[in-house]
Design an enzyme around this catalytic site. Structure first.
Site, PDB file in Angstrom:
ATOM      1  N   ASP A   1       0.821  -1.210   0.000  1.00  0.00           N
ATOM      2  CA  ASP A   1       0.000   0.000   0.000  1.00  0.00           C
ATOM      3  C   ASP A   1       0.860   1.268   0.000  1.00  0.00           C
ATOM      4  O   ASP A   1       2.091   1.212  -0.022  1.00  0.00           O
ATOM      5  CB  ASP A   1      -0.937  -0.045   1.206  1.00  0.00           C
TER       6      ASP A   1
ATOM      7  N   ASP B   1     -10.132   3.344  -3.586  1.00  0.00           N
ATOM      8  CA  ASP B   1     -10.837   2.151  -3.107  1.00  0.00           C
ATOM      9  C   ASP B   1     -12.235   2.029  -3.698  1.00  0.00           C
ATOM     10  O   ASP B   1     -12.935   3.018  -3.929  1.00  0.00           O
ATOM     11  CB  ASP B   1     -10.953   2.184  -1.586  1.00  0.00           C
TER      12      ASP B   1
END
Length: 403
Positions: free
Chosen positions: A150, A205
């Site tokens: 990430d 997301d």
């Protein structure tokens, strides 16, 4: 192991990687398939949940349909030890991560883990910044097969350099690991990541709705078909071993059955990674049927490795084509409208030309057999027009096979 021994190992690794480092070849030759804990469970995870997910992947038929990775996302981390090596949270994972990995492997599945290029993960756990080689060694010792990496708490770090560092660390640790870049498309990874990762996120997301924005203040999550629209222009960068990733799936997380079916279909048309994000232990029959539709999965996993493209759009009805191996094609009629949409598609009126690659279909010269991949039914050929009704927020998906 003493601190001196650790430093000697790291010096040896860093010296060797200058000439030998690369990403692992021959991984993700088709888009990876699996399950990730984040969309449904976020930080509410433990070893029993992950074991149950592995069990359900087998018993539900998902493993037989091609799913293979069980990926644990953020919040598995404990503290680093006195030498800087990461440990699993002892309360959530009392048996240790190695035992959990071994359990997943015992089911004939592969294990994925999560870390972050910054000082902390998005959930506030220890990131890999400054510990890349230590973490890669740890993952190799545990038997990890997949790393989602990430991009939170990265400050002014350079994305390409940060992901290259972890790629090199993984390679030098010696265990083949599929490397999933997750910096949300902010730094256009499709332009530089082919030699670094096996897939890269193209957007922020995902969120389990048809077409919405979930505003979190300084960032947003996006509905499924907002994400779909964000893929425009990216297909030329993807292919075997390097895939565009429009994020994990939301099938089974609260949308309607038709919306889930459309979502799953469009991810297959995009040759996207098929990473489920639902509760595998609490699936409806409809959810299982969608996630295990082998005929649609075969479109995603087609060895040609070419993403589909939007051919036309009118009044909420989109027509998508995807080139397949052997000169075959997949076709999806996607109804984004709130009412039924009639289809009358006269094949011979259309000459399909791939806008990025050298693929074409001239229906005047070549006749194709037609199969409906959701009804699992053979239809007629492209000699005659295709006529049907697409319900709202739904799809009709066909495979065209050369006669």
């Amino acid at each position: 192991m003493t601190l001196k021994q650790i430093f000697l190992i790291l010096i040896t690794i860093i010296g060797s990687h200058l000439t030998n480092a690369q990403k692992f070849d021959n991984l993700a030759q088709t888009p990876p398939m699996g399950w990730n804990s984040w969309n449904k469970f976020a930080c509410d995870i433990n070893e029993e949940l992950i074991k149950e997910a592995a069990d359900e992947m087998v018993s539900s038929g998902m493993k037989d349909a091609g799913y293979e990775y069980i990926v644990i996302d953020d919040c598995w981390h404990g503290e680093r030890d006195e030498n800087g090596f990461i440990r699993a949270d002892k309360e959530k994972f009392p048996s240790g991560m190695k035992a959990l990995v071994d359990y997943v492997h015992s089911k004939g599945l592969k294990f994925g883990i999560y870390s972050d290029a910054g000082t902390e993960t998005c959930g506030g756990k220890p990131g890999s910044r400054g510990h890349e080689y230590q973490d890669a060694i740890t993952y190799a010792r545990w038997g990890v097969d997949y790393l989602k990496y990430d991009w939170c708490n990265t400050g002014k770090q350079n994305a390409e350099a940060s992901y290259t560092t972890m790629r090199d660390a993984l390679y030098d640790a010696g265990r083949p690991v599929l490397f999933a870049i997750c910096e949300w498309g902010d730094n256009q990874p499709w332009e530089w990541a082919e030699d670094i990762g096996h897939l890269w996120r193209t957007t922020g997301d995902i969120y389990p709705c048809w077409d919405c924005e979930e505003d979190h203040g300084d960032w947003s999550s996006w509905g499924v078909f907002r994400i779909l629209d964000m893929q425009d222009g990216l297909r030329k960068y993807a292919g075997p071993g390097h895939w565009n990733d429009p994020d994990m799936m939301e099938v089974g997380n609260g949308m309607s059955v038709s919306e889930d079916r459309a979502h799953f279909t469009m991810w297959a048309m995009l040759a996207a990674p098929l990473i489920a994000g639902n509760d595998l232990g609490n699936m409806s029959e409809e959810t299982v049927n969608i996630l295990t539709n082998k005929e649609v999965i075969a479109i995603d996993q087609d060895t040609l490795g070419v993403q589909g493209f939007k051919y036309s759009s009118e009044d909420g009805l989109e027509t998508w084509f995807k080139p397949l191996a052997g000169g075959n094609w997949a076709v999806t009629f996607l109804n984004r409208a709130d009412t039924d949409h009639e289809i009358i598609f006269n094949w011979k009126d259309h000459e399909i030309k791939d806008p990025d690659f050298d693929y074409a279909a001239n229906f005047k010269d070549v006749t194709y057999y037609i199969r409906d991949l959701w009804k699992h039914k053979n239809l007629k050929t492209t000699e005659k027009s295709f006529k049907s009704i697409v319900p709202p927020h739904d799809v009709i998906t066909l495979k065209l096979s050369r006669k």
